[in-house]
Design an enzyme around this catalytic site. Structure first.
Site, PDB file in Angstrom:
ATOM      1  N   GLU A   1     -39.363 -23.799 -38.330  1.00 18.22           N
ATOM      2  CA  GLU A   1     -40.509 -24.057 -39.194  1.00 18.22           C
ATOM      3  C   GLU A   1     -40.339 -23.193 -40.435  1.00 18.22           C
ATOM      4  O   GLU A   1     -39.533 -22.262 -40.448  1.00 18.22           O
ATOM      5  CB  GLU A   1     -41.822 -23.742 -38.470  1.00 18.22           C
ATOM      6  CG  GLU A   1     -42.027 -24.580 -37.219  1.00 18.22           C
ATOM      7  CD  GLU A   1     -43.309 -24.224 -36.459  1.00 18.22           C
ATOM      8  OE1 GLU A   1     -44.124 -23.430 -36.995  1.00 18.22           O
ATOM      9  OE2 GLU A   1     -43.486 -24.733 -35.333  1.00 18.22           O
TER      10      GLU A   1
ATOM     11  N   ALA B   1     -40.971 -19.823 -39.460  1.00 19.56           N
ATOM     12  CA  ALA B   1     -40.387 -19.475 -38.158  1.00 19.56           C
ATOM     13  C   ALA B   1     -38.947 -19.962 -38.125  1.00 19.56           C
ATOM     14  O   ALA B   1     -38.634 -20.989 -37.528  1.00 19.56           O
ATOM     15  CB  ALA B   1     -41.194 -20.095 -37.022  1.00 19.56           C
ATOM     16  N   GLY B   2     -38.094 -19.220 -38.836  1.00 17.27           N
ATOM     17  CA  GLY B   2     -36.673 -19.533 -38.848  1.00 17.27           C
ATOM     18  C   GLY B   2     -35.954 -18.594 -37.899  1.00 17.27           C
ATOM     19  O   GLY B   2     -35.813 -18.857 -36.710  1.00 17.27           O
ATOM     20  N   SER B   3     -35.540 -17.448 -38.418  1.00 16.94           N
ATOM     21  CA  SER B   3     -34.938 -16.438 -37.545  1.00 16.94           C
ATOM     22  C   SER B   3     -35.951 -15.940 -36.513  1.00 16.94           C
ATOM     23  O   SER B   3     -35.597 -15.622 -35.383  1.00 16.94           O
ATOM     24  CB  SER B   3     -34.426 -15.257 -38.375  1.00 16.94           C
ATOM     25  OG  SER B   3     -33.377 -15.669 -39.229  1.00 16.94           O
TER      26      SER B   3
ATOM     27  N   ILE C   1     -34.629 -30.162 -40.251  1.00 13.24           N
ATOM     28  CA  ILE C   1     -34.199 -30.844 -39.036  1.00 13.24           C
ATOM     29  C   ILE C   1     -33.087 -31.853 -39.360  1.00 13.24           C
ATOM     30  O   ILE C   1     -33.325 -32.881 -40.012  1.00 13.24           O
ATOM     31  CB  ILE C   1     -35.389 -31.536 -38.342  1.00 13.24           C
ATOM     32  CG1 ILE C   1     -36.549 -30.552 -38.161  1.00 13.24           C
ATOM     33  CG2 ILE C   1     -34.937 -32.130 -37.019  1.00 13.24           C
ATOM     34  CD1 ILE C   1     -36.187 -29.250 -37.463  1.00 13.24           C
TER      35      ILE C   1
ATOM     36  N   ARG D   1       2.157 -27.278 -57.740  1.00  9.72           N
ATOM     37  CA  ARG D   1       1.713 -26.775 -59.037  1.00  9.72           C
ATOM     38  C   ARG D   1       2.783 -25.886 -59.668  1.00  9.72           C
ATOM     39  O   ARG D   1       3.250 -24.917 -59.060  1.00  9.72           O
ATOM     40  CB  ARG D   1       0.412 -25.988 -58.854  1.00  9.72           C
ATOM     41  CG  ARG D   1      -0.079 -25.246 -60.090  1.00  9.72           C
ATOM     42  CD  ARG D   1      -0.528 -26.185 -61.169  1.00  9.72           C
ATOM     43  NE  ARG D   1      -1.206 -25.445 -62.242  1.00  9.72           N
ATOM     44  CZ  ARG D   1      -1.441 -25.935 -63.438  1.00  9.72           C
ATOM     45  NH1 ARG D   1      -1.052 -27.175 -63.743  1.00  9.72           N
ATOM     46  NH2 ARG D   1      -2.085 -25.221 -64.338  1.00  9.72           N
TER      47      ARG D   1
ATOM     48  N   GLY E   1      -8.774 -24.089 -62.199  1.00  7.25           N
ATOM     49  CA  GLY E   1      -9.763 -24.997 -62.782  1.00  7.25           C
ATOM     50  C   GLY E   1      -9.882 -26.288 -61.998  1.00  7.25           C
ATOM     51  O   GLY E   1     -10.973 -26.851 -61.862  1.00  7.25           O
TER      52      GLY E   1
ATOM     53  N   GLU F   1     -28.255 -22.677 -37.092  1.00  9.30           N
ATOM     54  CA  GLU F   1     -28.129 -22.242 -35.691  1.00  9.30           C
ATOM     55  C   GLU F   1     -28.102 -20.711 -35.573  1.00  9.30           C
ATOM     56  O   GLU F   1     -27.420 -20.149 -34.721  1.00  9.30           O
ATOM     57  CB  GLU F   1     -26.921 -22.886 -35.008  1.00  9.30           C
ATOM     58  CG  GLU F   1     -27.127 -24.385 -34.829  1.00  9.30           C
ATOM     59  CD  GLU F   1     -26.310 -24.984 -33.727  1.00  9.30           C
ATOM     60  OE1 GLU F   1     -26.016 -24.282 -32.740  1.00  9.30           O
ATOM     61  OE2 GLU F   1     -25.970 -26.174 -33.845  1.00  9.30           O
TER      62      GLU F   1
ATOM     63  N   THR G   1     -28.698 -17.375 -38.536  1.00 12.78           N
ATOM     64  CA  THR G   1     -27.919 -16.764 -39.613  1.00 12.78           C
ATOM     65  C   THR G   1     -26.909 -15.780 -39.029  1.00 12.78           C
ATOM     66  O   THR G   1     -27.068 -15.301 -37.905  1.00 12.78           O
ATOM     67  CB  THR G   1     -28.827 -16.003 -40.585  1.00 12.78           C
ATOM     68  OG1 THR G   1     -29.422 -14.888 -39.887  1.00 12.78           O
ATOM     69  CG2 THR G   1     -29.924 -16.899 -41.143  1.00 12.78           C
TER      70      THR G   1
END
Length: 381
Positions: free
Chosen positions: A128, A131-133, A158, A269, A342, A365, A367
């Site tokens: 949420e 409400a992550g970690s 999600i 290259r 580049g 899933e 940090t």
């Protein structure tokens, strides 16, 4: 002489088959999938047709029955060419793992064959905005009402929301019990009261759709409770111990893909009349990249073996595999962009996409800061 750290021939054959599908049917569309954004239906169709969309579902539920190591290899090989496509596999893994670990036989029989056949994709709805970690801070509620539960709340970030047929949703059933008052449920996409936000505009994994999930008086039968009431945090953490291996595999695949591109470019290259691969500074960068990728791969495979065995130290190894592999993917893709100069900063070459895709593996899933907390707690128990 025994060589225990070499893959069995069966797994090498499985890798070759998965790589053939990835290179032959997914690689050509990877840039388009990223540019267009939205769910990559064509990738889903390819993965379903090849049986790679939901690795690890047991044969008794019509799945492929491959072990955790083969599942990791499948995800790695797809991510090597198209990380967005591999998110189909990781999304299904997140949804099927709690069913396998904590579901009843009736629940497994009801849902897993649909996923195995490709008729249904799964999602995992735990996060949420506040409400992550801190998962225990979730506010989504599930109120028991007779033979039903009524869900109200918003889930955020999600993966596959709006596309998945089934979602594993976590909600508070007993708020007075704190973290012991969270429960897990199976929610159907066609349940009344479920809706979705607009797709998130993301830096990477643009071919994987991510939305908010809105639950408003969403009534579901009580038998959709997954595991025991109030033990939802156990379901969540037990699932992540296993599925972090999948994110590690995804990260290894992204890193390997970037290394492959960098190696090919360095040999072609020309500067100062020579291929840049002749210069020691470039050789050292390539050597360090390859060393990191291989170290991460070995950690992921070791964690996969522990996942298969349900080993007691899986919590540490799952976190370590996810953390090491995702940090590796970020470092290696950054170096790949640098080696291409580049050209690496343009969309004419895939390493800028790989660099963008790699970043999320350090975040979702759990940090990598949380992974280090998990590992430290295991060490200090």
């Amino acid at each position: 002489m025994s060589l225990p750290f070499l893959l069995p021939e069966m797994h090498e054959e499985f890798r070759a088959a998965a790589r053939a599908v990835a290179e032959g049917k997914l690689a050509a569309n990877a840039a388009l999938v990223d540019e267009r954004g939205g769910f990559a239906q064509e990738s889903y169709d390819v993965l379903v047709a090849s049986g790679l969309h939901a690795p690890g579902i047991p044969e008794q539920y019509d799945g492929d029955g491959v072990d955790a190591l083969a599942s990791a290899i499948a995800i790695e090989e797809v991510a090597r060419v198209c990380a967005s496509s591999s998110s189909i596999q990781t999304s299904n893994k997140l949804g099927t793992t709690p069913l396998l670990l904590f579901g009843t036989e009736a629940q497994r029989s009801a849902y897993l064959p649909d996923v195995a056949s490709g008729a249904a994709l799964m999602a995992y709805a735990i996060s949420e905005r506040e409400a992550g970690s801190d998962v225990a801070a979730m506010t989504c509620r599930a109120t028991e009402d007779g033979d039903s539960y009524v869900l109200d709340g918003v889930k955020t970030w999600i993966t596959s929301a709006g596309v998945a047929r089934y979602l594993i949703v976590f909600a508070v059933t007993d708020p007075e019990r704190g973290s012991k008052g969270i429960s897990a449920f199976v929610v159907h996409a066609d349940d009344e009261g479920i809706s979705y936000g607009a797709p998130e505009r993301k830096m990477g994994l643009r071919g994987s759709v991510t939305r908010e999930v809105y639950l408003e008086k969403c009534r579901i039968p009580a038998d959709r409770l997954l595991g025991e009431r109030g033990r939802g945090l156990r379901v969540a953490l037990g699932t992540l111990d296993h599925t972090r291996v999948s994110i590690g595999a995804q990260a290894v695949g992204i890193a390997q893909g970037a290394l492959d591109v960098a190696l090919g470019y360095a040999k072609e290259r020309q500067q100062f009349g020579r291929a840049i691969s002749d210069f020691q500074g470039v050789q050292f960068m390539l050597a360090d990249m390859a060393m990191r990728v291989e170290a991460a791969r070995q950690m992921v495979y070791s964690a996969a073996a522990r996942s298969e065995a349900r080993a007691s130290d899986l919590t540490f190894f799952g976190a370590a595999a996810k953390c090491l592999a995702s940090d590796t993917a970020m470092a290696v893709t950054t170096d790949a962009v640098q080696l291409l100069g580049g050209a690496g900063y343009t969309r004419d070459f895939p390493v800028e996409r790989m660099m963008r895709d790699a970043k999320i593996t350090q975040i979702y899933e759990g940090t990598n800061q949380i992974q280090r907390v998990v590992m430290a707690r295991q060490l200090l128990r």
